[in-house]
Enzyme design. Structure first.
Site, PDB file in Angstrom:
ATOM      1  N   THR A  91      39.899  39.842  29.774  1.00 53.76           N
ATOM      2  CA  THR A  91      38.728  38.975  29.561  1.00 53.76           C
ATOM      3  C   THR A  91      37.545  39.803  29.070  1.00 53.76           C
ATOM      4  OG1 THR A  91      39.507  37.601  31.384  1.00 53.76           O
ATOM      5  CG2 THR A  91      37.245  37.242  30.659  1.00 53.76           C
ATOM      6  N   LEU A  92      37.252  40.894  29.768  1.00 55.70           N
ATOM      7  CA  LEU A  92      36.095  41.704  29.387  1.00 55.70           C
ATOM      8  C   LEU A  92      36.282  42.355  28.017  1.00 55.70           C
ATOM      9  CD1 LEU A  92      34.807  43.485  32.606  1.00 55.70           C
ATOM     10  CD2 LEU A  92      33.669  41.751  31.222  1.00 55.70           C
TER      11      LEU A  92
ATOM     12  N   ASP B 205      36.783  32.279  43.239  1.00 58.68           N
ATOM     13  CA  ASP B 205      37.504  31.100  43.718  1.00 58.68           C
ATOM     14  C   ASP B 205      39.010  31.279  43.699  1.00 58.68           C
ATOM     15  OD1 ASP B 205      37.822  30.976  40.815  1.00 58.68           O
ATOM     16  OD2 ASP B 205      38.601  28.959  41.158  1.00 58.68           O
TER      17      ASP B 205
ATOM     18  N   ASP C  78      40.247  42.545  36.397  1.00 58.74           N
ATOM     19  CA  ASP C  78      41.616  42.660  36.896  1.00 58.74           C
ATOM     20  C   ASP C  78      42.480  43.273  35.789  1.00 58.74           C
ATOM     21  OD1 ASP C  78      44.042  42.325  38.182  1.00 58.74           O
ATOM     22  OD2 ASP C  78      44.018  40.147  38.177  1.00 58.74           O
ATOM     23  N   THR C  79      43.040  42.461  34.897  1.00 61.56           N
ATOM     24  CA  THR C  79      43.794  43.032  33.770  1.00 61.56           C
ATOM     25  C   THR C  79      42.859  43.715  32.774  1.00 61.56           C
ATOM     26  OG1 THR C  79      43.665  41.017  32.437  1.00 61.56           O
ATOM     27  CG2 THR C  79      45.561  41.225  33.925  1.00 61.56           C
ATOM     28  N   GLY C  80      41.613  43.248  32.720  1.00 61.21           N
ATOM     29  CA  GLY C  80      40.643  43.790  31.761  1.00 61.21           C
ATOM     30  C   GLY C  80      40.630  43.010  30.450  1.00 61.21           C
TER      31      GLY C  80
ATOM     32  N   GLU D  68      30.034  40.679  35.165  1.00 63.97           N
ATOM     33  CA  GLU D  68      31.256  39.942  35.504  1.00 63.97           C
ATOM     34  C   GLU D  68      31.520  40.113  37.003  1.00 63.97           C
ATOM     35  OE1 GLU D  68      33.418  37.774  35.090  1.00 63.97           O
ATOM     36  OE2 GLU D  68      35.173  38.432  33.963  1.00 63.97           O
TER      37      GLU D  68
ATOM     38  N   GLY E 215      32.390  32.540  38.069  1.00 61.21           N
ATOM     39  CA  GLY E 215      32.466  33.385  39.258  1.00 61.21           C
ATOM     40  C   GLY E 215      31.270  34.286  39.478  1.00 61.21           C
TER      41      GLY E 215
ATOM     42  N   LYS F 231      39.297  45.774  40.189  1.00 65.89           N
ATOM     43  CA  LYS F 231      40.621  45.708  40.840  1.00 65.89           C
ATOM     44  C   LYS F 231      41.631  46.388  39.926  1.00 65.89           C
ATOM     45  CE  LYS F 231      42.691  41.614  41.363  1.00 65.89           C
ATOM     46  NZ  LYS F 231      42.979  40.289  41.970  1.00 65.89           N
TER      47      LYS F 231
END
Ligand code: IMP
Length: 188
Positions: free
Chosen positions: A121-122, A173, A117-119, A113, A58, A145
């Site tokens: 992944t980061l 996406d 969102d939820t955090g 990134e 992304g 977000k």
């Protein structure tokens, strides 16, 4: 930059394959803000050559624009992680299929990134990068977000804050659709 309800600008409606998409951030607003972020990073890292690590897929457009607006040299690498199988809800698990190839030990790193969102992944990527003993790790996201945050990750550079909604375009996406768009839309 924070706008009322996280929804920006005038609304353009278009119907594509059953979804209505509404313009959220125009290409002009995106470019203006990305340039501002790039100049801030260039100022903060003056005299250094940070390693920018983009989270595929992304991030592609944001990464390419950010790097080219920067006025200092940088090294570029990518990591691939996915927390979404399909649709708009998180699968809960994060899959990594590409690691960093540059040796980042002792280097200033900026993790780039598209959206947090939820955090989760980061937070996970940061943990993996920290094990490689970089000089520092800062995080730059185009969109923060807030709706579903589960892991608190410090965001050092942020383009736009939104409260909720599933957004597409400028690399983002929905089931691999809409990435190619130059503006950012919210899917309804
Ligand atoms: P997190 O682990 O929940 O913070 O999710 C981060 C990843 O979820 C991003 O890199 C995106 O791939 C995906 N994602 C989260 N929200 C959206 C959205 O609104 N549109 C497109 N992808 C999203």
């Amino acid at each position: 930059m924070k706008r009322k309800n996280g929804f920006l600008g005038k609304v353009w409606r278009g119907k594509v394959e059953g979804f209505t998409k509404e313009l959220l951030i125009s290409r002009q607003e995106i470019q203006k803000r990305v340039r501002e972020l790039a100049l801030q990073i260039s100022k903060d890292y003056h005299g250094k050559e940070p390693v920018l690590i983009g989270v595929l897929n992304g991030v592609v457009f944001f990464f390419a624009d950010l790097v080219r607006y920067m006025t200092i040299p940088s090294k570029l690498d990518f990591i691939r992680a996915a927390s979404y199988g399909s649709g708009t809800s998180s699968s809960g698990t994060i899959r990594f299929s590409k690691d960093v190839e540059i040796d980042i030990k002792g280097q200033p790193v900026i993790l780039v990134e598209d959206i947090v969102d939820t955090g989760l992944t980061l937070a996970k990527i940061r943990e993996i990068l920290e094990k490689k003993e970089p000089e520092s790790v800062r995080i730059c996201v185009l969109i923060d977000k807030h709706e579903r945050r589960q892991a608190e990750v410090p965001i050092d550079y942020c383009g736009f804050h939104i409260q909720e909604g599933f957004i597409v375009g400028y690399g983002l996406d929905f089931n691999e659709q809409y990435r190619y768009l130059s503006d950012i839309f919210v899917l309804k």
